[in-house]
Enzyme design. Structure first.
Site, PDB file in Angstrom:
ATOM      1  N   LYS A 183     -66.616 102.907  31.692  1.00 44.27           N
ATOM      2  CA  LYS A 183     -68.077 102.569  31.428  1.00 44.27           C
ATOM      3  C   LYS A 183     -68.712 101.260  32.475  1.00 44.27           C
ATOM      4  O   LYS A 183     -69.759 101.871  33.056  1.00 44.27           O
ATOM      5  CB  LYS A 183     -68.273 102.223  30.087  1.00 44.27           C
ATOM      6  CG  LYS A 183     -67.807 102.973  28.837  1.00 44.27           C
ATOM      7  CD  LYS A 183     -68.031 102.781  27.625  1.00 44.27           C
ATOM      8  CE  LYS A 183     -67.444 101.422  27.152  1.00 44.27           C
ATOM      9  NZ  LYS A 183     -66.042 101.551  26.994  1.00 44.27           N
TER      10      LYS A 183
ATOM     11  N   ARG B  57     -72.093 100.742  18.859  1.00 40.92           N
ATOM     12  CA  ARG B  57     -70.609 101.035  18.827  1.00 40.92           C
ATOM     13  C   ARG B  57     -70.478 101.139  17.378  1.00 40.92           C
ATOM     14  O   ARG B  57     -69.124 101.572  17.041  1.00 40.92           O
ATOM     15  CB  ARG B  57     -70.033  99.745  19.202  1.00 40.92           C
ATOM     16  CG  ARG B  57     -68.949 100.028  20.433  1.00 40.92           C
ATOM     17  CD  ARG B  57     -68.475  98.496  20.747  1.00 40.92           C
ATOM     18  NE  ARG B  57     -67.527  98.377  21.289  1.00 40.92           N
ATOM     19  CZ  ARG B  57     -67.345  98.209  22.773  1.00 40.92           C
ATOM     20  NH1 ARG B  57     -68.393  97.834  23.426  1.00 40.92           N
ATOM     21  NH2 ARG B  57     -65.962  98.109  23.253  1.00 40.92           N
TER      22      ARG B  57
ATOM     23  N   ARG C 223     -56.364  95.504  35.106  1.00 41.19           N
ATOM     24  CA  ARG C 223     -57.745  95.082  35.333  1.00 41.19           C
ATOM     25  C   ARG C 223     -57.978  93.862  35.523  1.00 41.19           C
ATOM     26  O   ARG C 223     -57.333  93.117  35.011  1.00 41.19           O
ATOM     27  CB  ARG C 223     -58.639  95.640  34.117  1.00 41.19           C
ATOM     28  CG  ARG C 223     -60.202  95.147  34.550  1.00 41.19           C
ATOM     29  CD  ARG C 223     -61.097  95.689  33.339  1.00 41.19           C
ATOM     30  NE  ARG C 223     -61.031  95.234  32.096  1.00 41.19           N
ATOM     31  CZ  ARG C 223     -61.699  95.838  31.306  1.00 41.19           C
ATOM     32  NH1 ARG C 223     -62.719  96.637  31.291  1.00 41.19           N
ATOM     33  NH2 ARG C 223     -61.474  95.431  29.923  1.00 41.19           N
TER      34      ARG C 223
ATOM     35  N   ARG D 224     -59.322  89.413  31.647  1.00 41.09           N
ATOM     36  CA  ARG D 224     -59.817  89.092  30.348  1.00 41.09           C
ATOM     37  C   ARG D 224     -58.692  88.898  29.380  1.00 41.09           C
ATOM     38  O   ARG D 224     -57.910  89.450  29.369  1.00 41.09           O
ATOM     39  CB  ARG D 224     -60.641  90.360  30.132  1.00 41.09           C
ATOM     40  CG  ARG D 224     -62.144  90.497  30.539  1.00 41.09           C
ATOM     41  CD  ARG D 224     -63.041  91.610  30.322  1.00 41.09           C
ATOM     42  NE  ARG D 224     -62.707  92.184  28.897  1.00 41.09           N
ATOM     43  CZ  ARG D 224     -63.437  93.352  28.798  1.00 41.09           C
ATOM     44  NH1 ARG D 224     -64.147  93.952  29.512  1.00 41.09           N
ATOM     45  NH2 ARG D 224     -63.391  93.910  27.311  1.00 41.09           N
TER      46      ARG D 224
ATOM     47  N   ARG E  40     -57.760  97.318  20.023  1.00 40.76           N
ATOM     48  CA  ARG E  40     -59.330  97.818  20.344  1.00 40.76           C
ATOM     49  C   ARG E  40     -59.452  99.302  20.414  1.00 40.76           C
ATOM     50  O   ARG E  40     -60.323 100.078  20.135  1.00 40.76           O
ATOM     51  CB  ARG E  40     -59.497  97.351  21.860  1.00 40.76           C
ATOM     52  CG  ARG E  40     -60.031  95.856  21.773  1.00 40.76           C
ATOM     53  CD  ARG E  40     -59.774  95.247  23.039  1.00 40.76           C
ATOM     54  NE  ARG E  40     -60.771  95.855  24.385  1.00 40.76           N
ATOM     55  CZ  ARG E  40     -60.471  95.593  25.453  1.00 40.76           C
ATOM     56  NH1 ARG E  40     -59.690  94.922  26.042  1.00 40.76           N
ATOM     57  NH2 ARG E  40     -61.451  96.282  26.620  1.00 40.76           N
TER      58      ARG E  40
HETATM   59  P1  AP5 Z   1     -64.007  99.898  33.113  1.00 38.71           P
HETATM   60  O1  AP5 Z   1     -64.947 100.147  33.872  1.00 38.71           O
HETATM   61  O2  AP5 Z   1     -63.787  98.300  32.886  1.00 38.71           O
HETATM   62  O3  AP5 Z   1     -63.876 100.245  31.712  1.00 38.71           O
HETATM   63  P2  AP5 Z   1     -64.693 100.190  30.516  1.00 38.71           P
HETATM   64  O4  AP5 Z   1     -64.969 101.399  29.849  1.00 38.71           O
HETATM   65  O5  AP5 Z   1     -65.981  99.459  30.904  1.00 38.71           O
HETATM   66  O6  AP5 Z   1     -63.837  99.125  29.638  1.00 38.71           O
HETATM   67  P3  AP5 Z   1     -64.053  97.678  28.770  1.00 38.71           P
HETATM   68  O7  AP5 Z   1     -62.790  97.355  28.349  1.00 38.71           O
HETATM   69  O8  AP5 Z   1     -64.840  96.954  29.343  1.00 38.71           O
HETATM   70  O9  AP5 Z   1     -64.726  98.266  27.492  1.00 38.71           O
HETATM   71  P4  AP5 Z   1     -64.738  97.831  25.980  1.00 38.71           P
HETATM   72  O10 AP5 Z   1     -65.609  98.779  25.652  1.00 38.71           O
HETATM   73  O11 AP5 Z   1     -63.552  97.793  25.277  1.00 38.71           O
HETATM   74  O12 AP5 Z   1     -65.333  96.311  26.285  1.00 38.71           O
HETATM   75  P5  AP5 Z   1     -66.683  95.533  26.096  1.00 38.71           P
HETATM   76  O13 AP5 Z   1     -66.475  94.516  27.292  1.00 38.71           O
HETATM   77  O14 AP5 Z   1     -67.668  96.507  26.171  1.00 38.71           O
HETATM   78  O15 AP5 Z   1     -62.364 100.366  33.672  1.00 38.71           O
HETATM   79  C1  AP5 Z   1     -61.217  99.736  33.296  1.00 38.71           C
HETATM   80  C2  AP5 Z   1     -60.144  99.732  34.345  1.00 38.71           C
HETATM   81  O16 AP5 Z   1     -59.778 100.857  34.778  1.00 38.71           O
HETATM   82  C3  AP5 Z   1     -60.710  98.809  35.389  1.00 38.71           C
HETATM   83  O17 AP5 Z   1     -59.505  98.215  36.146  1.00 38.71           O
HETATM   84  C4  AP5 Z   1     -61.033  99.947  36.541  1.00 38.71           C
HETATM   85  O18 AP5 Z   1     -60.939  99.649  37.685  1.00 38.71           O
HETATM   86  C5  AP5 Z   1     -60.059 101.014  36.206  1.00 38.71           C
HETATM   87  N1  AP5 Z   1     -60.880 102.325  36.317  1.00 38.71           N
HETATM   88  C6  AP5 Z   1     -62.313 102.949  36.039  1.00 38.71           C
HETATM   89  N2  AP5 Z   1     -62.197 104.148  36.268  1.00 38.71           N
HETATM   90  C7  AP5 Z   1     -60.982 104.599  36.795  1.00 38.71           C
HETATM   91  C8  AP5 Z   1     -60.528 105.758  37.084  1.00 38.71           C
HETATM   92  N3  AP5 Z   1     -61.418 107.025  37.203  1.00 38.71           N
HETATM   93  N4  AP5 Z   1     -59.413 106.034  37.563  1.00 38.71           N
HETATM   94  C9  AP5 Z   1     -58.411 104.857  37.425  1.00 38.71           C
HETATM   95  N5  AP5 Z   1     -58.823 103.654  37.167  1.00 38.71           N
HETATM   96  C10 AP5 Z   1     -60.440 103.516  36.730  1.00 38.71           C
HETATM   97  O19 AP5 Z   1     -66.496  94.856  24.857  1.00 38.71           O
HETATM   98  C11 AP5 Z   1     -65.623  93.917  24.583  1.00 38.71           C
HETATM   99  C12 AP5 Z   1     -65.833  93.316  23.370  1.00 38.71           C
HETATM  100  O20 AP5 Z   1     -66.808  92.821  22.921  1.00 38.71           O
HETATM  101  C13 AP5 Z   1     -65.262  94.297  22.218  1.00 38.71           C
HETATM  102  O21 AP5 Z   1     -64.039  94.692  21.724  1.00 38.71           O
HETATM  103  C14 AP5 Z   1     -66.119  93.697  21.022  1.00 38.71           C
HETATM  104  O22 AP5 Z   1     -65.466  92.609  20.243  1.00 38.71           O
HETATM  105  C15 AP5 Z   1     -67.164  93.269  21.695  1.00 38.71           C
HETATM  106  N6  AP5 Z   1     -68.289  94.001  21.657  1.00 38.71           N
HETATM  107  C16 AP5 Z   1     -68.758  94.721  22.813  1.00 38.71           C
HETATM  108  N7  AP5 Z   1     -69.894  95.316  22.474  1.00 38.71           N
HETATM  109  C17 AP5 Z   1     -70.007  95.482  20.985  1.00 38.71           C
HETATM  110  C18 AP5 Z   1     -70.980  96.165  20.095  1.00 38.71           C
HETATM  111  N8  AP5 Z   1     -71.936  96.921  20.371  1.00 38.71           N
HETATM  112  N9  AP5 Z   1     -70.572  95.841  18.650  1.00 38.71           N
HETATM  113  C19 AP5 Z   1     -69.677  94.834  18.440  1.00 38.71           C
HETATM  114  N10 AP5 Z   1     -68.731  94.360  19.128  1.00 38.71           N
HETATM  115  C20 AP5 Z   1     -68.934  94.515  20.427  1.00 38.71           C
END
Ligand code: AP5
Length: 207
Positions: A15, A88, A122, A155, A166
């Site tokens: 994402k 979410r 990552r 992270r 997660r």
């Molecule tokens: P990346 O693009 O970083 O993936 P992502 O889907 O953004 O993953 P996140 O871990 O950031 O998502 P998340 O939803 O868990 O975390 P968030 O920060 O929102 O890619 C991942 C890796 O893969 C990278 O190294 C990239 O280079 C690689 N990659 C990408 N595409 C690729 C491909 N095609 N092939 C190979 N490699 C690839 O949330 C964190 C925390 O915040 C949550 O756990 C929760 O506690 C809180 N939180 C956030 N939003 C909410 C909400 N709405 N409600 C409640 N709590 C929330």
């Protein structure tokens, strides 16, 4: 582009990676709940202190904290935008629906083992929120962000144990949103495996 987009998909599905390109190349404004929460943690605000205890365990931050934060931000947006990591939960999706309509909910599909590999290798930039991968998307200079020169870090929620938690939380609380948006006729499924650039082209083609 003027479209209002929700990015769905499990942790590590890409994402943030795709949102970064949509921002840089298509002119979208990107709102990432995770980035906003991590900034609050770094700044040690009241919200940050409360959110940290949930984020460190791989749990969702309670709805009342996240909804307050996002409502204010979404109200201030103009033109096209991407919501990365919001909604979410069904409650968050219903609140979003009461604020604005959505043109597309893009769901990136990737299997669990690949997600664990992606997240544990990552590296992230604390300054511009760009993301890298030690093997699939390494920075040109080790430890340095290509986009802004910031110092890359791992992270705290990217350890294998927290990543698996997660993924469990995703299946229980966020997966039902796929059906929520399917019923509203705006769900767009994209295969999130394979080349990052090809996935971006697939997203562009459906906008
Ligand atoms: P990346 O693009 O970083 O993936 P992502 O889907 O953004 O993953 P996140 O871990 O950031 O998502 P998340 O939803 O868990 O975390 P968030 O920060 O929102 O890619 C991942 C890796 O893969 C990278 O190294 C990239 O280079 C690689 N990659 C990408 N595409 C690729 C491909 N095609 N092939 C190979 N490699 C690839 O949330 C964190 C925390 O915040 C949550 O756990 C929760 O506690 C809180 N939180 C956030 N939003 C909410 C909400 N709405 N409600 C409640 N709590 C929330």
């Amino acid at each position: 582009m003027d479209a209002r987009i929700v990015l769905l998909g499990p942790p590590g599905s890409g994402k943030g990676t795709q949102a970064e390109r949509m921002e840089d190349e298509l002119g979208f404004v990107r709102l990432s709940t995770g980035d906003l929460l991590r900034e609050a943690v770094r700044n040690e605000t009241e919200l940050g202190k409360r959110a940290k205890e949930y984020m460190d365990q791989g749990l969702l931050v309670p709805n009342e904290l996240v909804i307050g934060l996002m409502k204010e931000k979404i109200d201030s947006l103009e033109g096209g935008y991407i919501l990365d990591g919001f909604p979410r939960t069904l409650e968050q999706a219903e609140v979003l629906e009461s604020i604005t309509g959505i043109d597309a909910a893009i769901n990136l599909d990737v299997d669990d083992e690949e997600l664990v590999d992606r997240l544990t290798k990552r590296r992230s930039c604390p300054d511009c929120n760009a993301v890298f991968h030690l093997i699939y998307k390494p920075p040109a200079e080790e430890g340095v962000c290509d986009r802004c020169g910031g110092e890359l870090y791992q992270r705290s929620d990217d350890s294998e144990e927290t990543v698996r938690n997660r993924l469990k939380v995703y299946r229980e609380s966020t997966f039902p949103l796929i059906e929520f948006y399917e019923k509203r006729g705006v769900l767009r499924n994209i295969d999130g495996k394979g080349d990052i650039g090809e996935i971006f082209e697939a997203i562009k083609a459906l906008l």
